[in-house]
Motif scaffolding. Structure first.
Motif, short mmCIF file in Angstrom:
data_model
loop_
_atom_site.label_atom_id
_atom_site.label_comp_id
_atom_site.label_asym_id
_atom_site.label_seq_id
_atom_site.Cartn_x
_atom_site.Cartn_y
_atom_site.Cartn_z
N VAL A 157 0.84 -1.21 0.00
CA VAL A 157 0.00 0.00 0.00
C VAL A 157 0.87 1.26 0.00
N GLY A 158 1.98 1.21 0.71
CA GLY A 158 2.83 2.39 0.83
C GLY A 158 2.24 3.37 1.83
N ARG A 159 2.85 4.55 1.93
CA ARG A 159 2.43 5.49 2.95
C ARG A 159 1.12 6.20 2.60
N LEU A 160 0.27 6.33 3.63
CA LEU A 160 -1.06 6.92 3.45
C LEU A 160 -1.09 8.29 4.12
N GLU A 161 -1.78 9.23 3.48
CA GLU A 161 -1.91 10.57 4.07
C GLU A 161 -3.38 11.00 4.04
N ILE A 162 -3.90 11.41 5.20
CA ILE A 162 -5.27 11.94 5.26
C ILE A 162 -5.21 13.41 4.85
N VAL A 163 -5.98 13.78 3.83
CA VAL A 163 -5.86 15.13 3.27
C VAL A 163 -7.09 16.01 3.53
N ASP A 164 -8.19 15.42 3.96
CA ASP A 164 -9.37 16.26 4.19
C ASP A 164 -10.36 15.55 5.10
N ARG A 165 -11.19 16.34 5.73
CA ARG A 165 -12.25 15.83 6.59
C ARG A 165 -13.45 16.76 6.43
N GLY A 211 -23.50 15.72 7.68
CA GLY A 211 -24.68 15.51 8.51
C GLY A 211 -24.29 15.37 9.96
N ALA A 212 -25.29 15.20 10.82
CA ALA A 212 -25.09 15.25 12.26
C ALA A 212 -24.04 14.27 12.76
N ASP A 213 -24.09 13.04 12.28
CA ASP A 213 -23.27 11.97 12.86
C ASP A 213 -22.27 11.37 11.88
N VAL A 214 -22.24 11.90 10.67
CA VAL A 214 -21.41 11.29 9.63
C VAL A 214 -20.22 12.17 9.31
N GLU A 215 -19.05 11.53 9.31
CA GLU A 215 -17.81 12.25 9.06
C GLU A 215 -17.10 11.61 7.86
N ARG A 216 -16.68 12.43 6.91
CA ARG A 216 -15.99 11.93 5.73
C ARG A 216 -14.49 12.22 5.83
N ILE A 217 -13.70 11.17 5.61
CA ILE A 217 -12.24 11.30 5.58
C ILE A 217 -11.78 11.04 4.15
N GLU A 218 -10.89 11.90 3.65
CA GLU A 218 -10.30 11.66 2.34
C GLU A 218 -8.80 11.42 2.49
N PHE A 219 -8.28 10.49 1.69
CA PHE A 219 -6.87 10.16 1.80
C PHE A 219 -6.24 9.92 0.43
N VAL A 220 -4.92 10.08 0.41
CA VAL A 220 -4.13 9.80 -0.79
C VAL A 220 -3.01 8.84 -0.39
N LEU A 221 -2.35 8.25 -1.38
CA LEU A 221 -1.21 7.38 -1.13
C LEU A 221 0.01 7.98 -1.80
N GLU A 222 1.15 7.84 -1.14
CA GLU A 222 2.38 8.29 -1.78
C GLU A 222 2.66 7.38 -2.97
N PRO A 223 3.18 7.94 -4.07
CA PRO A 223 3.40 7.14 -5.27
C PRO A 223 4.35 5.97 -5.02
#
Ligand SMILES: [Zn+2]
Length: 239
Positions: free
Chosen positions: A215-223, A227-239
């Motif tokens: 998989v390599g290194r992962l980086e969380i780039v956004d949150r 809605g009230a109880d739902v949280e979205r996380i976005e991530f990318v991977l190093e090439p």
């Protein structure tokens, strides 16, 4: 019916031969395929199908009542049923989607273990992926912690095993909150499961790497709050 040849554990393969069972100017159906059809939050593989007298650049792959349709503009004559084709899945896109999908399983497991939140949805892309968690509300320190624990798991390089198992066994083994088993029709038995050794088990039909280290290194780039109880996380991977 198109046999999904990458299941249960041949998702590293990208070149194959198959036989046309139906074809139009828009799509080809084969007796078996290594192309992943869009589904489960994972986009389709791309690549080419070629035969004596023609070729198609596959830009979309979709399931249709047990068949898999490979869409693209046919260059040459539309092949007759029975024609042998050479399939070539774009290996870079496949590899990126495998890494991303396995990364998603890692983050989903970390968040379930640390915060008790379920994965309510996910969308994998080759370059950037997202997961929706519920119930969840993360601050900056939480995101750092999720990123760190995910990367620590990846560095441990656990083996990723893919297998088909009886549904009743899977229902016992899957941890509460890890999979929305209720959403999978009872008729789906056995189930394809993806097991990260000593770390995670989840029913999933997607393509995955064989060891977490790939998989390599992962980086969380956004949150973002969805809605009230739902949280979205976005991530990318190093090439
Ligand atoms: Zn999955």
């Amino acid at each position: 019916m198109t046999e999904l040849l990458y299941l249960p554990d041949d998702d590293g393969r990208t070149e194959f031969t198959a036989t046309v069972t139906a074809a139009t100017a828009e799509y080809l159906v084969l007796d078996g395929t290594y192309f992943y059809p869009e589904g489960g939050g994972q986009p389709p593989d791309h690549g080419t199908l070629s035969w004596d007298g023609g070729r198609v650049q596959v830009t979309d792959v979709r399931k249709n009542h047990g068949d898999v349709r490979h869409y693209g503009e046919v260059d040459g004559d539309v092949p007759e049923p029975g024609t042998a084709v050479e399939g070539a899945v774009d290996p870079d896109r496949r590899e990126q989607l495998r890494r991303m999908h396995t990364a998603q399983h890692v983050v989903s497991r970390v968040v379930l273990d640390e915060y008790g939140a379920t994965t309510a949805g996910n969308q994998i892309h080759p370059d950037r992926s997202r997961i929706d968690f519920e119930p969840a509300s993360f601050d900056a320190a939480d995101l750092e912690r999720i990123e760190r624990l995910s990367n620590e798991a990846i560095e441990r390089d656990h083996r990723v095993q893919k297998a088909t198992r009886p549904r009743d066994e899977v229902e016992v083994e899957v941890d509460e909150g890890r999979a929305l088993l209720d959403l999978i029709p009872d008729s789906v038995d056995p189930l394809r499961v993806v097991e990260v050794e000593a770390f995670d088990l989840c029913p999933c039909g997607g393509t995955h790497v064989d060891r977490l280290g790939e998989v390599g290194r992962l980086e969380i780039v956004d949150r973002t709050s969805k809605g009230a109880d739902v949280e979205r996380i976005e991530f990318v991977l190093e090439p």
